[in-house]
Design a protein around this motif. Structure first.
Motif, PDB file in Angstrom:
ATOM      1  N   ARG A  64       0.839  -1.206   0.000  1.00 33.63           N
ATOM      2  CA  ARG A  64       0.000   0.000   0.000  1.00 33.63           C
ATOM      3  C   ARG A  64       0.874   1.256   0.000  1.00 33.63           C
ATOM      4  O   ARG A  64       0.569   2.233  -0.701  1.00 33.63           O
ATOM      5  CB  ARG A  64      -0.935  -0.020   1.213  1.00 33.63           C
ATOM      6  N   MET A  65       1.961   1.240   0.766  1.00 35.55           N
ATOM      7  CA  MET A  65       2.867   2.386   0.790  1.00 35.55           C
ATOM      8  C   MET A  65       3.494   2.605  -0.583  1.00 35.55           C
ATOM      9  O   MET A  65       3.563   3.748  -1.073  1.00 35.55           O
ATOM     10  CB  MET A  65       3.963   2.178   1.832  1.00 35.55           C
ATOM     11  N   ALA A  66       3.964   1.528  -1.220  1.00 42.34           N
ATOM     12  CA  ALA A  66       4.580   1.653  -2.538  1.00 42.34           C
ATOM     13  C   ALA A  66       3.600   2.214  -3.560  1.00 42.34           C
ATOM     14  O   ALA A  66       3.954   3.081  -4.378  1.00 42.34           O
ATOM     15  CB  ALA A  66       5.116   0.301  -2.990  1.00 42.34           C
ATOM     16  N   ASN A  67       2.366   1.736  -3.535  1.00 41.61           N
ATOM     17  CA  ASN A  67       1.360   2.227  -4.473  1.00 41.61           C
ATOM     18  C   ASN A  67       1.049   3.695  -4.238  1.00 41.61           C
ATOM     19  O   ASN A  67       0.876   4.477  -5.190  1.00 41.61           O
ATOM     20  CB  ASN A  67       0.084   1.392  -4.358  1.00 41.61           C
ATOM     21  N   LEU A  68       0.969   4.084  -2.982  1.00 37.63           N
ATOM     22  CA  LEU A  68       0.714   5.481  -2.650  1.00 37.63           C
ATOM     23  C   LEU A  68       1.835   6.376  -3.170  1.00 37.63           C
ATOM     24  O   LEU A  68       1.588   7.440  -3.757  1.00 37.63           O
ATOM     25  CB  LEU A  68       0.565   5.634  -1.136  1.00 37.63           C
ATOM     26  N   LEU A  69       3.079   5.929  -2.976  1.00 39.45           N
ATOM     27  CA  LEU A  69       4.222   6.713  -3.439  1.00 39.45           C
ATOM     28  C   LEU A  69       4.245   6.813  -4.967  1.00 39.45           C
ATOM     29  O   LEU A  69       4.549   7.868  -5.530  1.00 39.45           O
ATOM     30  CB  LEU A  69       5.520   6.092  -2.934  1.00 39.45           C
ATOM     31  N   ARG A  70       3.912   5.710  -5.657  1.00 37.26           N
ATOM     32  CA  ARG A  70       3.878   5.734  -7.124  1.00 37.26           C
ATOM     33  C   ARG A  70       2.829   6.706  -7.644  1.00 37.26           C
ATOM     34  O   ARG A  70       3.035   7.387  -8.651  1.00 37.26           O
ATOM     35  CB  ARG A  70       3.618   4.327  -7.670  1.00 37.26           C
ATOM     36  N   LEU A  71       1.685   6.782  -6.949  1.00 36.73           N
ATOM     37  CA  LEU A  71       0.649   7.725  -7.351  1.00 36.73           C
ATOM     38  C   LEU A  71       1.127   9.174  -7.258  1.00 36.73           C
ATOM     39  O   LEU A  71       0.603  10.061  -7.947  1.00 36.73           O
ATOM     40  CB  LEU A  71      -0.607   7.530  -6.493  1.00 36.73           C
ATOM     41  N   ALA A  74       6.606   8.937  -7.486  1.00 30.01           N
ATOM     42  CA  ALA A  74       7.883   8.423  -6.984  1.00 30.01           C
ATOM     43  C   ALA A  74       8.264   7.110  -7.659  1.00 30.01           C
ATOM     44  O   ALA A  74       7.438   6.442  -8.286  1.00 30.01           O
ATOM     45  CB  ALA A  74       7.801   8.222  -5.475  1.00 30.01           C
ATOM     46  N   LYS A  75       9.542   6.760  -7.535  1.00 31.70           N
ATOM     47  CA  LYS A  75      10.064   5.472  -7.968  1.00 31.70           C
ATOM     48  C   LYS A  75      10.494   4.704  -6.716  1.00 31.70           C
ATOM     49  O   LYS A  75      11.668   4.718  -6.339  1.00 31.70           O
ATOM     50  CB  LYS A  75      11.241   5.663  -8.922  1.00 31.70           C
ATOM     51  N   PRO A  76       9.543   4.044  -6.046  1.00 30.10           N
ATOM     52  CA  PRO A  76       9.865   3.417  -4.756  1.00 30.10           C
ATOM     53  C   PRO A  76      10.532   2.057  -4.922  1.00 30.10           C
ATOM     54  O   PRO A  76      10.334   1.346  -5.906  1.00 30.10           O
ATOM     55  CB  PRO A  76       8.484   3.258  -4.114  1.00 30.10           C
ATOM     56  N   PHE A  77      11.344   1.711  -3.934  1.00 23.90           N
ATOM     57  CA  PHE A  77      11.907   0.368  -3.837  1.00 23.90           C
ATOM     58  C   PHE A  77      12.060   0.009  -2.367  1.00 23.90           C
ATOM     59  O   PHE A  77      12.313   0.869  -1.521  1.00 23.90           O
ATOM     60  CB  PHE A  77      13.247   0.255  -4.564  1.00 23.90           C
ATOM     61  N   LEU A  78      11.861  -1.270  -2.063  1.00 27.49           N
ATOM     62  CA  LEU A  78      12.041  -1.768  -0.704  1.00 27.49           C
ATOM     63  C   LEU A  78      13.497  -2.115  -0.500  1.00 27.49           C
ATOM     64  O   LEU A  78      14.136  -2.701  -1.389  1.00 27.49           O
ATOM     65  CB  LEU A  78      11.176  -3.009  -0.471  1.00 27.49           C
ATOM     66  N   THR A  79      14.036  -1.791   0.666  1.00 21.55           N
ATOM     67  CA  THR A  79      15.462  -2.023   0.852  1.00 21.55           C
ATOM     68  C   THR A  79      15.838  -2.285   2.305  1.00 21.55           C
ATOM     69  O   THR A  79      15.151  -1.853   3.234  1.00 21.55           O
ATOM     70  CB  THR A  79      16.272  -0.825   0.307  1.00 21.55           C
ATOM     71  N   ASP A  80      16.926  -3.014   2.463  1.00 20.48           N
ATOM     72  CA  ASP A  80      17.576  -3.252   3.751  1.00 20.48           C
ATOM     73  C   ASP A  80      19.019  -3.625   3.432  1.00 20.48           C
ATOM     74  O   ASP A  80      19.341  -3.978   2.289  1.00 20.48           O
ATOM     75  CB  ASP A  80      16.877  -4.385   4.519  1.00 20.48           C
ATOM     76  N   SER A  81      19.888  -3.561   4.422  1.00 16.34           N
ATOM     77  CA  SER A  81      21.284  -3.956   4.221  1.00 16.34           C
ATOM     78  C   SER A  81      21.532  -5.329   4.818  1.00 16.34           C
ATOM     79  O   SER A  81      20.789  -5.797   5.682  1.00 16.34           O
ATOM     80  CB  SER A  81      22.231  -2.925   4.866  1.00 16.34           C
ATOM     81  N   ASN A  82      22.600  -5.966   4.371  1.00 19.77           N
ATOM     82  CA  ASN A  82      22.957  -7.289   4.860  1.00 19.77           C
ATOM     83  C   ASN A  82      23.361  -7.253   6.325  1.00 19.77           C
ATOM     84  O   ASN A  82      23.760  -6.214   6.856  1.00 19.77           O
ATOM     85  CB  ASN A  82      24.108  -7.864   4.023  1.00 19.77           C
ATOM     86  N   THR A  83      23.276  -8.411   6.971  1.00 16.97           N
ATOM     87  CA  THR A  83      23.582  -8.506   8.392  1.00 16.97           C
ATOM     88  C   THR A  83      25.051  -8.848   8.623  1.00 16.97           C
ATOM     89  O   THR A  83      25.719  -9.452   7.775  1.00 16.97           O
ATOM     90  CB  THR A  83      22.718  -9.582   9.070  1.00 16.97           C
ATOM     91  N   LEU A  84      25.539  -8.468   9.788  1.00 17.22           N
ATOM     92  CA  LEU A  84      26.907  -8.784  10.182  1.00 17.22           C
ATOM     93  C   LEU A  84      27.028 -10.239  10.610  1.00 17.22           C
ATOM     94  O   LEU A  84      28.024 -10.907  10.332  1.00 17.22           O
ATOM     95  CB  LEU A  84      27.333  -7.851  11.331  1.00 17.22           C
ATOM     96  N   TYR A  85      26.002 -10.728  11.293  1.00 17.85           N
ATOM     97  CA  TYR A  85      26.020 -12.111  11.756  1.00 17.85           C
ATOM     98  C   TYR A  85      25.649 -13.055  10.625  1.00 17.85           C
ATOM     99  O   TYR A  85      25.016 -12.667   9.648  1.00 17.85           O
ATOM    100  CB  TYR A  85      25.043 -12.299  12.919  1.00 17.85           C
ATOM    101  N   SER A  86      26.058 -14.302  10.729  1.00 14.89           N
ATOM    102  CA  SER A  86      25.669 -15.292   9.730  1.00 14.89           C
ATOM    103  C   SER A  86      24.209 -15.679   9.967  1.00 14.89           C
ATOM    104  O   SER A  86      23.761 -15.786  11.092  1.00 14.89           O
ATOM    105  CB  SER A  86      26.563 -16.533   9.824  1.00 14.89           C
ATOM    106  N   GLY A  87      23.475 -15.866   8.898  1.00  7.61           N
ATOM    107  CA  GLY A  87      22.053 -16.183   9.008  1.00  7.61           C
ATOM    108  C   GLY A  87      21.414 -16.103   7.645  1.00  7.61           C
ATOM    109  O   GLY A  87      22.079 -16.208   6.609  1.00  7.61           O
ATOM    110  N   GLY A  88      20.111 -15.883   7.614  1.00  7.19           N
ATOM    111  CA  GLY A  88      19.382 -15.868   6.360  1.00  7.19           C
ATOM    112  C   GLY A  88      19.460 -14.584   5.588  1.00  7.19           C
ATOM    113  O   GLY A  88      18.868 -14.472   4.505  1.00  7.19           O
TER     114      GLY A  88
END
Length: 394
Positions: A64-71, A74-88
Motif C-alpha cells: 500500500r505504501m509503494a502504491n501510494l508513493l507511485r501515485l 515516486a520510484k519506490p523500492f524496498l530495501t535493507d542492508s545485509n547482516t553482520l552475523y551469519s544467518g538468512g
C-alpha cells in the motif's frame, strides 16, 4: 525546541475502514504526500524479517505504501542492508530469498527489492559527519543514492538497544556490513583459529592486504594494516572472523543516532512505526517470543526521535500481556534471559489483570542492561529531532 507532531491511529476497523486504509489516511494526514516525490528514487527502508520470525511488518502494508508513493510520481523500492552475523540475510542472495519467503517480492509487495549494500555487503559509501563516535558512517549505496527516505518500522523490544523503532531501523539497518561492525564494536575483528578452514576468502577480499594464512594455514590479521571495515566478518562462512568485543548499550545507541544522522542528511524523510506484535526482542532472531503488550496502533511523523519517544510512552502505558516475559517477571517467575534480581524486586501484588502499577519502564524490565534513553537523548542532542511531541489521534 518546539514539539514535533506525531499522528496516531488505533487498530479498530470496520467493513469500510480496514487497516490498510487507516495506514494510508494516517500517512497522508501526517504529511507524506506534501513531499516532492515526482520522479524521485524513494527508499522504503524496512526489515524483511529473519526466516522463522513472524513478528515483522506484513508486506501488505509495504504494498500500500509503494502504491501510494507511485501515485505521487515516486520510484519506490524496498530495501535493507545485509547482516553482520551469519544467518538468512548475510548476503544478497540469501537476503532476497528470505525477503521473498516472507512476502516481500514484486507480486505481493508490489515493489522491487534492492539489497542496499550489494551482494557481499561491500557496496557502501562513507558519509562524513565527524561524529563523536563515528566520523564517516558506512551506508549501503542504494540508500545513499536514494532521493527520499521513507522508513516503515516494527516497534518492539531489543536485547541490545532496549527497543527497536525508527532510529534502530534506519541507523542500524541501513549500515553496510562494515558499518554494522563499527556500530557494534570499537575494536577490530579477530580470528577464531579453531573455526578457520584456510579457504582464503578473507585474504582474497581484504581491501587492505591485512590478512594472510600462517604456516598452519590459519588466517591471521596484521593489525598495522587492518582498517576495521568488517568485510572478513561478513564473508567468512565458518564463523572464524568475529567481533573481538561489543560496545555498551549506551555507546551502541549513540552510534546508531550518528548513523541515522548521516543517512537522513540532506534528504527529505518520513517515518511510520507499527506498534503491533511488540515482541521482546529484535526481528533479526529466527523466532519471535510472545508479545509483551496488546497491539496498540500505528504512528507517523517527519521526526523519528519524537516518533520513537511517543511509541515508547504508548507501550509504557499499555497493560502487560499474561504469559509474556513481562508478566512472568512481574510475578517473580523465572524467565529466560531475565536477571533473577530484576524479577524478584517486583511484588506480584502490583499486577492485576495484566496491568502494571509502579513499573512504567517495560523495556528495562525485560532488558535491564539496555539503556534505551541514551539513544533518544543523543539523537536530540545532535539535531535529528526532539523528544517533545504532540500526539494527534485520527
Amino acid at each position: 525546541m518546539e514539539s514535533s507532531k506525531v499522528y496516531f491511529t488505533n487498530l479498530r476497523t470496520s467493513p469500510v475502514n480496514n487497516l490498510l486504509d487507516k495506514m494510508e489516511r494516517l500517512v497522508k494526514k501526517a504529511g507524506l504526500t506534501t513531499l516532492d516525490l515526482d520522479k524521485k528514487f524513494t527508499a522504503i527502508k524496512i526489515h524483511f524479517g529473519e526466516p522463522g520470525n513472524l513478528a515483522y511488518i506484513r508486506p501488505n502494508y509495504a504494498a500500500r505504501m509503494a502504491n501510494l508513493l507511485r501515485l505521487e510520481g515516486a520510484k519506490p523500492f524496498l530495501t535493507d542492508s545485509n547482516t553482520l552475523y551469519s544467518g538468512g540475510r548475510s548476503n544478497a542472495v540469501d537476503h532476497l530469498q528470505s525477503a521473498m519467503e516472507n512476502g516481500y517480492n514484486p507480486i505481493s509487495a508490489q515493489c522491487p527489492v534492492i539489497i542496499a549494500d550489494g551482494l557481499k555487503g561491500t557496496d557502501y559509501r562513507e558519509i562524513e559527519i565527524n561524529g563523536k563516535y563515528c566520523k564517516a558512517p558506512k551506508i549501503g549505496a542504494a540508500i545513499v543514492d536514494a532521493d527520499v527516505i521513507v522508513s516503515m518500522n516494527h516497534f518492539k523490544g531489543h536485547e541490545q538497544t532496549g527497543f527497536g523503532g525508527a532510529l534502530k531501523n534506519i541507523g542500524m539497518g541501513s549500515a553496510s556490513v562494515g558499518g554494522k561492525l563499527e556500530l557494534h564494536s570499537s575494536s577490530k575483528p579477530a580470528i577464531t583459529a579453531d573455526n578457520c578452514k584456510g579457504c582464503k576468502i578473507c585474504v582474497t577480499h581484504c581491501a587492505y592486504g591485512a590478512i594472510h594464512l600462517n604456516a598452519d594455514k590459519i588466517a591471521e590479521i596484521d593489525y598495522s594494516k587492518c582498517a576495521g571495515c568488517g568485510q572478513c566478518v561478513a564473508l567468512c562462512q565458518y564463523d572464524s572472523a568475529v567481533l573481538a568485543d561489543s560496545d555498551t548499550s549506551e555507546v551502541l545507541n549513540c552510534k546508531i543516532a550518528e548513523y541515522t544522522k548521516a543517512i537522513l542528511k540532506g534528504k527529505p524523510h518520513f517515518h511510520i512505526n507499527f506498534i503491533m506484535n511488540v515482541s521482546p526482542e529484535c526481528d533479526c532472531w529466527n523466532h519471535n517470543d510472545a508479545a509483551i503488550v496488546p497491539d496498540i496502533g500505528m504512528a507517523a511523523s517527519f521526526d523519528p526521535v519524537a516518533l520513537d519517544r511517543a511509541c515508547v510512552d504508548l507501550v509504557m502505558k499499555a497493560p502487560a500481556l499474561p504469559g509474556s516475559r513481562l508478566t512472568e517477571s512481574l510475578h517473580g517467575e523465572k524467565c529466560g534471559g531475565l536477571q533473577d534480581d530484576a524479577a524478584l524486586e517486583v511484588d506480584a501484588s502490583e499486577s492485576r489483570h495484566g496491568e502494571i502499577y509502579g513499573y512504567e519502564d517495560k523495556f528495562r524490565m525485560i532488558h535491564p542492561d539496555a539503556d534505551w534513553q541514551s539513544g533518544l537523548e543523543y539523537a536530540e542532542e545532535i539535531g535529528i529531532g526532539t523528544q517533545k511531541y504532540e500526539l494527534i489521534e485520527i
